[in-house]
Scaffold this motif. Sequence first.
Motif, PDB file in Angstrom:
ATOM      1  N   ARG A   1     -35.385  98.285 -68.624  1.00 19.11           N
ATOM      2  CA  ARG A   1     -34.800  98.317 -67.288  1.00 19.11           C
ATOM      3  C   ARG A   1     -35.825  98.831 -66.281  1.00 19.11           C
ATOM      4  N   ILE A   2     -36.485  99.952 -66.674  1.00 15.06           N
ATOM      5  CA  ILE A   2     -37.523 100.491 -65.788  1.00 15.06           C
ATOM      6  C   ILE A   2     -38.616  99.453 -65.582  1.00 15.06           C
ATOM      7  N   GLY A   3     -38.969  98.765 -66.696  1.00 18.80           N
ATOM      8  CA  GLY A   3     -40.008  97.746 -66.612  1.00 18.80           C
ATOM      9  C   GLY A   3     -39.648  96.642 -65.645  1.00 18.80           C
ATOM     10  N   VAL A   4     -38.387  96.175 -65.704  1.00 19.80           N
ATOM     11  CA  VAL A   4     -37.962  95.078 -64.831  1.00 19.80           C
ATOM     12  C   VAL A   4     -38.059  95.497 -63.366  1.00 19.80           C
ATOM     13  N   VAL A   5     -37.511  96.688 -63.070  1.00 21.63           N
ATOM     14  CA  VAL A   5     -37.506  97.140 -61.671  1.00 21.63           C
ATOM     15  C   VAL A   5     -38.943  97.372 -61.191  1.00 21.63           C
ATOM     16  N   ALA A   6     -39.737  98.093 -62.016  1.00 22.48           N
ATOM     17  CA  ALA A   6     -41.116  98.376 -61.622  1.00 22.48           C
ATOM     18  C   ALA A   6     -41.900  97.079 -61.479  1.00 22.48           C
ATOM     19  N   GLY A   7     -41.685  96.140 -62.410  1.00 21.66           N
ATOM     20  CA  GLY A   7     -42.384  94.864 -62.348  1.00 21.66           C
ATOM     21  C   GLY A   7     -42.080  94.126 -61.063  1.00 21.66           C
ATOM     22  N   ALA A   8     -40.796  94.138 -60.666  1.00 23.71           N
ATOM     23  CA  ALA A   8     -40.422  93.439 -59.440  1.00 23.71           C
ATOM     24  C   ALA A   8     -41.120  94.064 -58.234  1.00 23.71           C
ATOM     25  N   VAL A   9     -41.143  95.409 -58.198  1.00 21.22           N
ATOM     26  CA  VAL A   9     -41.792  96.093 -57.070  1.00 21.22           C
ATOM     27  C   VAL A   9     -43.281  95.771 -57.041  1.00 21.22           C
ATOM     28  N   VAL A  10     -43.923  95.844 -58.220  1.00 23.78           N
ATOM     29  CA  VAL A  10     -45.364  95.577 -58.282  1.00 23.78           C
ATOM     30  C   VAL A  10     -45.649  94.138 -57.866  1.00 23.78           C
ATOM     31  N   LEU A  11     -44.798  93.200 -58.312  1.00 26.19           N
ATOM     32  CA  LEU A  11     -45.000  91.794 -57.960  1.00 26.19           C
ATOM     33  C   LEU A  11     -44.966  91.612 -56.445  1.00 26.19           C
ATOM     34  N   VAL A  12     -43.941  92.202 -55.804  1.00 24.46           N
ATOM     35  CA  VAL A  12     -43.831  92.088 -54.353  1.00 24.46           C
ATOM     36  C   VAL A  12     -45.050  92.721 -53.685  1.00 24.46           C
ATOM     37  N   GLU A  13     -45.447  93.886 -54.215  1.00 21.54           N
ATOM     38  CA  GLU A  13     -46.614  94.587 -53.658  1.00 21.54           C
ATOM     39  C   GLU A  13     -47.857  93.694 -53.700  1.00 21.54           C
ATOM     40  N   VAL A  14     -48.100  93.093 -54.894  1.00 19.61           N
ATOM     41  CA  VAL A  14     -49.295  92.255 -55.058  1.00 19.61           C
ATOM     42  C   VAL A  14     -49.233  91.049 -54.130  1.00 19.61           C
ATOM     43  N   LEU A  15     -48.053  90.393 -54.084  1.00 17.92           N
ATOM     44  CA  LEU A  15     -47.914  89.215 -53.227  1.00 17.92           C
ATOM     45  C   LEU A  15     -48.151  89.570 -51.770  1.00 17.92           C
ATOM     46  N   CYS A  16     -47.681  90.763 -51.363  1.00 20.01           N
ATOM     47  CA  CYS A  16     -47.891  91.184 -49.977  1.00 20.01           C
ATOM     48  C   CYS A  16     -49.376  91.454 -49.720  1.00 20.01           C
ATOM     49  N   ARG A  17     -50.004  92.171 -50.659  1.00 23.14           N
ATOM     50  CA  ARG A  17     -51.422  92.529 -50.474  1.00 23.14           C
ATOM     51  C   ARG A  17     -52.310  91.288 -50.455  1.00 23.14           C
ATOM     52  N   LEU A  18     -51.930  90.289 -51.262  1.00 23.75           N
ATOM     53  CA  LEU A  18     -52.736  89.068 -51.313  1.00 23.75           C
ATOM     54  C   LEU A  18     -52.464  88.167 -50.109  1.00 23.75           C
ATOM     55  N   GLY A  19     -51.451  88.517 -49.333  1.00 29.94           N
ATOM     56  CA  GLY A  19     -51.159  87.701 -48.163  1.00 29.94           C
ATOM     57  C   GLY A  19     -50.303  86.480 -48.469  1.00 29.94           C
ATOM     58  N   VAL A  20     -49.789  86.369 -49.694  1.00 27.43           N
ATOM     59  CA  VAL A  20     -48.886  85.247 -50.005  1.00 27.43           C
ATOM     60  C   VAL A  20     -47.606  85.402 -49.200  1.00 27.43           C
ATOM     61  N   ILE A  21     -47.130  86.674 -49.111  1.00 28.54           N
ATOM     62  CA  ILE A  21     -45.972  86.953 -48.264  1.00 28.54           C
ATOM     63  C   ILE A  21     -46.486  87.435 -46.923  1.00 28.54           C
ATOM     64  N   ASN A  22     -46.044  86.752 -45.871  1.00 25.29           N
ATOM     65  CA  ASN A  22     -46.460  87.087 -44.522  1.00 25.29           C
ATOM     66  C   ASN A  22     -45.995  88.501 -44.150  1.00 25.29           C
ATOM     67  N   PRO A  23     -46.905  89.354 -43.621  1.00 25.69           N
ATOM     68  CA  PRO A  23     -46.478  90.711 -43.239  1.00 25.69           C
ATOM     69  C   PRO A  23     -45.420  90.708 -42.135  1.00 25.69           C
ATOM     70  N   LEU A  24     -45.280  89.586 -41.422  1.00 31.02           N
ATOM     71  CA  LEU A  24     -44.209  89.508 -40.426  1.00 31.02           C
ATOM     72  C   LEU A  24     -42.852  89.305 -41.095  1.00 31.02           C
ATOM     73  N   THR A  25     -42.865  88.877 -42.372  1.00 34.22           N
ATOM     74  CA  THR A  25     -41.615  88.681 -43.096  1.00 34.22           C
ATOM     75  C   THR A  25     -41.255  89.915 -43.896  1.00 34.22           C
ATOM     76  N   LEU A  26     -42.211  90.406 -44.688  1.00 35.47           N
ATOM     77  CA  LEU A  26     -41.914  91.526 -45.570  1.00 35.47           C
ATOM     78  C   LEU A  26     -43.124  92.446 -45.609  1.00 35.47           C
ATOM     79  N   VAL A  27     -42.858  93.747 -45.515  1.00 37.14           N
ATOM     80  CA  VAL A  27     -43.915  94.741 -45.570  1.00 37.14           C
ATOM     81  C   VAL A  27     -44.082  95.168 -47.022  1.00 37.14           C
ATOM     82  N   ALA A  28     -45.312  95.449 -47.441  1.00 36.16           N
ATOM     83  CA  ALA A  28     -45.547  95.862 -48.828  1.00 36.16           C
ATOM     84  C   ALA A  28     -44.769  97.137 -49.140  1.00 36.16           C
TER      85      ALA A  28
END
Lengths: 266, 253
Positions: B11-38
């Motif tokens: 459970r911890i892995g799933v939640v942490a994984g989701a957060v890390v995934l969003v973080e990486v996508l934001c840092r790489l610029g795949v997710i626009n910072p105008l849409t979602l902040v890291a």
Amino acid sequence: MSAALSADVRPARKPREGAFDGVIILVVVLALWQGVHLYAGESAIASPLATLTFLAEFLRTPVFWGHFGATMAAFGYAVAISSVLGVVLGLVLGVRRFAGDVAEPILAGLYSIPKVTLYPMILLIFGLGMSAKVAFGVIHGVVPIVLFTMNAVKNVSPVLLRTARAMRLSQPETIRTVLAPAVLPEMITGLRVGFSLTLLGVLIGEMFASQRGLGFLIVNGINLHNVRMTTGMIVAVIAFALIANGLLLSLDRRFGRTPGGGSRAA
Amino acid sequence: MTRNRAIVLARIGVVAGAVVLVEVLCRLGVINPLTLVAPSRMVFDLAGILASGDINRDIAYTATTIATALVLSVVLGIVLGVAVHALPRVRRALDPLLASYYSVPSFIFYPLFVAIFGLNTFPLIVLGMAFAVPAMMMSTMAGLDRIPRVLLKTARVHRLNRWETATRIVLPSATPYLFTGLKLAIAYAFIGVIAGEFIMASAGLGHSIAFAYEGFDNHTMYALMLFVLVVVTVMNMSLHAWEGRLMRRRIRA
């Protein structure tokens, strides 16, 4: 003899009693409404009579049906997506125990957070308009459907599953011919809850940021001091919600009363 | 036990994984910072906002509103539940109403409440109560329904008076249901008040989030959203733990 008689009389009397109660409740509600109207004044809430005459006229205009259609379209898409997604996810998580146990508290947590706060994020992702409303309806409606379906699958009698294994059914076959019929009653309850929450999500979406739909008309009525519009649209939404819920409840009762009826049909 | 531990870890892995995934996508610029902040940025912004104290007044405002709505809902819900439980004829009449109550999206009444009471905390409290009172009331009635007959008979054998029966028999056996009602009432009071603030208000956390959204201030908006979600989740989890402890004590007793 008397027992048979009373058994015969009972079901005949009950609906009349129900109708009587319904009339009393309606009268009480109308009296309360009129009372609030007298207390708060014409500028806050329209009287029942004024609202109903307004509704009778407004329901004949294409303006109403345009907004009604916008709400219904968003609601229809949202219900379809959350039902399919919820049932499929629920079945899968119910069958795969480990995944289900991992997911359940996460889902329960998602269920009880105030999802309204997420609406700006949805708007930023989907933009203003239809798709944002649909997405917002889905995030409200999908979780209860998953939870109800998953718990229904978990509570299915092990005998049924062992039978399926003895008959060497594949997993898709097991889900289609054994699990789905067995969990139908609880699934319908879940769908009813999901249905109501989806409607709530769509309407909040319309009230916060939208130019179309019944939710927009309610908020716009307040902003333009058109109290009759607000009161009338609230009545229209309540009527729709109650009718839809009544239909789903009767469906719920039909499947709930004959447990196993679904599996026999399958 | 090992399975339980594996579940918790996963459970911890799933939640942490989701957060890390969003973080990486934001840092790489795949997710626009105008849409979602890291996510890391959200935490950073939130720490800044909390340290500056800009938001303290709104937090206090929302907390007071929710607390007021919650206390009133619990008291009113229990009183109504006990009253309706004592009057079976009224209960039978109200049953269909209660069964379909939550199918009506109560938020649609909020503009009316604002028109009737003015744009202050009062309509928010009423909206929170409109959400929470029926849940508390239905839980109370469910709890009273399920008191074992034997216990009530025992009370009569011991000649307990009404007050003693209520405190020694009724209250302990109805507690689990009252607890369920309380949990629902808390969740509903939060949802009602914050949603109300969101749609139309002049202060409060919900209003601040909506205000930040309208001002394209994504950093403040996401920080405050994170704050609300963390507060609610922590509260739900502690209630859940407390309930588990109560249950275990009952089983041991």
